[in-house]
Design a protein around this motif. Structure first.
Motif: not given
Length: 838
Positions: A172-173, A272, A276
């Motif tokens: 997802d990041k 996500a 991050e």
């Protein structure tokens, strides 16, 4: 460059390279031999899925070895813990191992500076090969990096034993990075808006708080097909009706906008991205600011400042998603819709990105401008407050001020720390101006780390007068009778006011001279503090009281004729302009009595001395637009009176107008005498006949609105339009030494100029002068004219300077003609027979 074996030993001894356990005999000329660990990991179910954890089994390699089969992947590990925070590692199989047909990595031979742990190997063989624990299977090399070192801090840090793929952890990041670009990413500026694009461009050279953007495309994709269709229908209706049903349409649009939600997949990606970019540290999530970034905001020609939502102090994923939705909703709320309509934008498509940014909790914060007054671009003006600058930007807080010249001379009264911050702000503004190539409006915040750039946009204040007031404002001027004060800003209603004043103003004044009733009208200026305050609200109610129960609101060319009950006017003004109780922005609206009446009536002369009166009980608007049929009263000869049935044809329903025949005939004749053949519009209401408007028969009348190329002197003026075509005379007298900016000889006795003066003074009210150029000699007319319109001209000439000093409105706009003219902040409206030069 690669490290030699001796350098590897030396740097390992210095603690700059980790090799544990270390055996000197394993050192090669430019590498170190590492050994195969005893554990293998093998995937079980196929196919493997990059988005999920994949099942595996582990195998212990016995002392007598383990046979790896061709075409199958085995994850292995090094016995040694290897790494460095100073050198970049790579590894490869020993050549003797490769000659067996055994690969120890498939495509991942480069390690990261800062990783330290056992290394996972990807064993893949071309043949059946028996391997043993402790086998010298590969070699590690270290390379000297160039540039700033950022240490690895990823998911494999400190691994022990083989590690299967954790690509699902970053899945997802990775997609979130693409969907929600950060300041250093590449992106389409047309999807993130000028606000984010400017911050991203500045982040390379200036201290900009960490941020990412939710592009406008995400907003568009969040709308369902049904919502898009409903929005298109509502905006289409607004355009077709010129905003006349704005209240109903805006409510429908706002309801649709309130139902827009961030889709579930986008929620996951946003979570996500947040985790991050803003990883949690300590007890609470990072404090954020979530700001709208309109695609049409902060451009050279438009700021649209403040019409969309910004939310400060947001913490956590759920709160950020809620803030994004609030920003989206604000795009379809009444103030933002009204602002776009006033700018002629009826598109239903959402043109709004959202910025998610670390919130700076500053000691001081504020704004800085270069070229604020159109003067020296090197001069920087600074306004600031303690803490956040949101109240300053909103016009609520009273700022402290500083000037670059005062700071340089040491005249400003600040303590040493504050002085240093302001010096940094001045430097920031100047550097931004130099890099952008134009004057800038900068929002900044300073904390213990220094001065942060929060926002930068092209300066519009030098081209537009700043319209705000910290004090409550609610003032009204009569639309058709009062002269507006010097410096009064009409804003978006300049052309509307000009049209009404130029055409209806003289007619309404003539009506009053003849004792004819008319509806009232006002130009109302207000801010939120005045509108919501008890005294301001009372002023507004008192102004509108009397006469009719309803009125018509005009906010601009594209948002007008909104009919509301007078008791709802304050609410409607607040909703349409977004004026909050603490709002300081000034707004201007034209308000007119709306008389529904029992009959809509039209009158005109017939033949040499007759009169025709048409009427309908469906209202004047229906009669005008042809949606209702009318009956007619005919008076063949006005001199013969109204009692002779052979002279007057009057249906039974028209008998209520009989007492008003004389009034109709008298004023129709007066308007005919002034304008030629005309049609007059009236409304009959509870026994009173109200004059509303007129049209010249044959379509010969015109109200023409021109937006001037150069606003030479701001302000509002009206009067009869007088064209002066004495160009040769005016040019000769202006070029000669008789006239200068600071002194003038008396040239009024010049025969030609005396004639012009006599002509100007012959008007009952001061005229608006139209000439080819802003000739300096025209300064002798300043006491006798209302304003000037020039075919061409500069804002820098002698006359232009004198006009601004005298606060006499002037504008350049070629081709102006007509009988009456109204100048309002660079806009000219004229009325009169088409093509006529008075």
């Amino acid at each position: 460059m690669i490290l030699t074996g001796s350098e590897i030993e030396r740097e390992r001894a210095n603690g700059r390279i980790t090799i544990e356990p270390f055996t000197p005999e394993q050192v090669n000329p430019n590498s170190y031999n590492f050994r195969l660990g005893k554990t293998l990991r093998v995937y079980q179910a196929m196919p493997l899925d990059a988005r999920r954890t994949n099942d595996f089994e582990e195998v212990e390699i016995p002392d007598d070895g383990y046979v790896v089969e061709p075409g199958r992947l085995y994850l292995a590990h090094t016995i040694e813990v290897l790494g460095s925070e100073h050198y970049a590692p790579t590894f490869a199989a020993r050549s003797s191992v490769a000659r067996l047909g055994l690969f120890i990595n498939l495509s991942a031979s480069l390690g990261d500076i800062g990783y330290t742990g056992q290394w996972t190997l990807q064993l893949y063989s071309m043949n059946r090969v028996r391997v043993y624990p402790g086998l010298n299977i590969g070699q590690m090399m270290w390379w000297r990096p160039q540039g700033e070192i950022v240490l690895y801090d990823g998911k494999y840090q400190g691994s022990v034993g083989p590690r299967s793929s954790d690509i699902h952890v970053d899945f997802d990041k990775q997609f979130a990075r693409q969907r929600f670009p950060g300041l250093g990413a590449s992106f389409d500026a047309n999807d993130v808006g000028p606000k984010f694009a400017q911050l991203a461009a500045s982040s390379h050279d200036f201290r900009v708080p960490t941020a990412f953007c939710v592009p406008a495309g995400e907003f568009s994709d969040a709308l369902t097909a049904e919502q898009n269709a409903a929005l298109a229908d509502a905006f289409g209706d607004l355009k077709a009706t010129v905003g006349a049903f704005f209240t109903d349409s805006a409510a429908k649009i706002q309801k649709i906008g309130a139902e827009v939600r961030v889709p579930e997949q986008v929620r996951e990606l946003l979570a996500a991205r947040l985790n991050e970019v803003f990883p949690d540290s300590g007890d609470e999530p990072t404090e954020l600011a979530v700001r709208s970034s309109g695609l049409d905001e902060d451009t050279e020609g438009s700021s649209l400042a403040g019409i969309h939502q910004s939310i400060l102090g947001v913490r956590g994923v759920d709160a950020v998603i809620d803030a994004v939705e609030r920003c989206w909703r604000s795009y379809y709320e009444a103030p933002a819709v009204a602002a776009r309509i006033r700018a002629g934008d009826f598109s239903p498509a959402p043109r709004l990105a959202v910025i998610v940014q670390r919130l700076v909790r500053p000691t001081v914060a504020g704004v800085a401008f270069t070229g604020l007054d159109g003067g020296d671009g090197d001069r920087v003006s600074v306004e600031y407050v303690e803490g956040l600058a949101d109240e300053l930007v909103a016009g609520v807080a009273v700022p402290r001020r500083a000037d670059s010249a005062e700071l340089a001379a040491g005249h400003a009264e600040h303590d040493a720390a504050e002085h240093e911050v302001l010096v940094q702000v001045v430097d920031l503004a100047r550097r931004l101006r130099e890099s952008r190539g134009h004057d800038v409006d900068v929002e900044w915040a300073a904390d213990t780390d220094g001065v942060h750039l929060v926002q930068v946009r092209p300066l519009t204040a030098a081209r537009e007068v700043s319209h705000g007031c910290a004090e409550p404002v609610t003032e009204a001027h009569r639309l058709y009778a009062d002269e507006l004060p010097a410096g009064f800003n009409l804003g978006a209603v300049a052309a509307v006011y000009g049209g009404y004043s130029a055409k209806r103003g003289p007619a309404h004044r003539l009506a009053h001279e003849h004792g004819v009733s008319t509806g009232a009208g006002w130009v109302i200026r207000f801010n939120g503090r005045g509108l919501h305050g008890a005294e301001g609200g009372k002023t507004l109610r008192d102004t509108l009281s009397g006469g009719t129960d309803e009125c018509v609101l005009d906010f601009g060319d594209t948002l007008r004729q909104i009919v509301v009950p007078k008791e709802e006017v304050p609410h409607q003004l607040a909703v349409t302009t977004g004026s909050a109780p603490d709002g300081t922005d000034l707004h201007t609206v034209v308000v007119r009595d709306f008389i529904r009446g029992e009959l809509g009536v039209i009158s005109r002369r017939a033949g040499e001395n007759g009169l025709v009166v048409e009427y309908t009980d469906e209202g004047l608007m229906a009669l005008n637009r042809g949606t209702a049929g009318g009956e007619a009263i005919v008076v063949k000869d006005l001199d013969a009176g109204y009692d002779d049935a052979s002279n007057v044809t009057c249906p039974a329903a028209g008998t209520v107008l009989r007492p008003h025949f004389d009034e109709l005939a008298r004023f129709t004749a007066a308007m005919h005498a002034k304008h030629g053949p005309v049609t007059l519009e009236w409304v009959f209401d509870r026994g009173t006949l109200y004059f509303v408007d007129y049209s010249v028969l044959g379509g010969g009348d015109a109200v023409t609105v021109a937006h001037g190329e150069v606003c030479i002197s701001p302000g509002t003026a009206r009067g009869p339009l007088l064209r002066l075509d004495d160009d040769a005379l005016l040019r000769r007298l202006s070029i000669g030494p008789a006239v200068s900016i600071d002194k003038s000889q008396d040239v009024t006795e010049h025969e030609g100029l005396a004639r012009i003066l006599d002509l100007v003074k012959s008007y009952d009210e001061k005229p608006v002068i139209s000439t080819a150029r802003p000739y300096a000699v025209l300064s002798v007319l300043l006491d006798d004219v209302a304003g000037f319109v020039f075919d061409q001209g500069s804002a820098l000439g002698h006359l232009a300077i004198l006009l601004r000093e005298a606060r006499i409105p002037a504008v350049t706009a070629a081709g102006i003609s007509g009988a009456e003219a109204v100048i309002s902040d660079g806009t000219v409206a004229t009325t009169g027979p088409k093509g006529e030069r008075p």
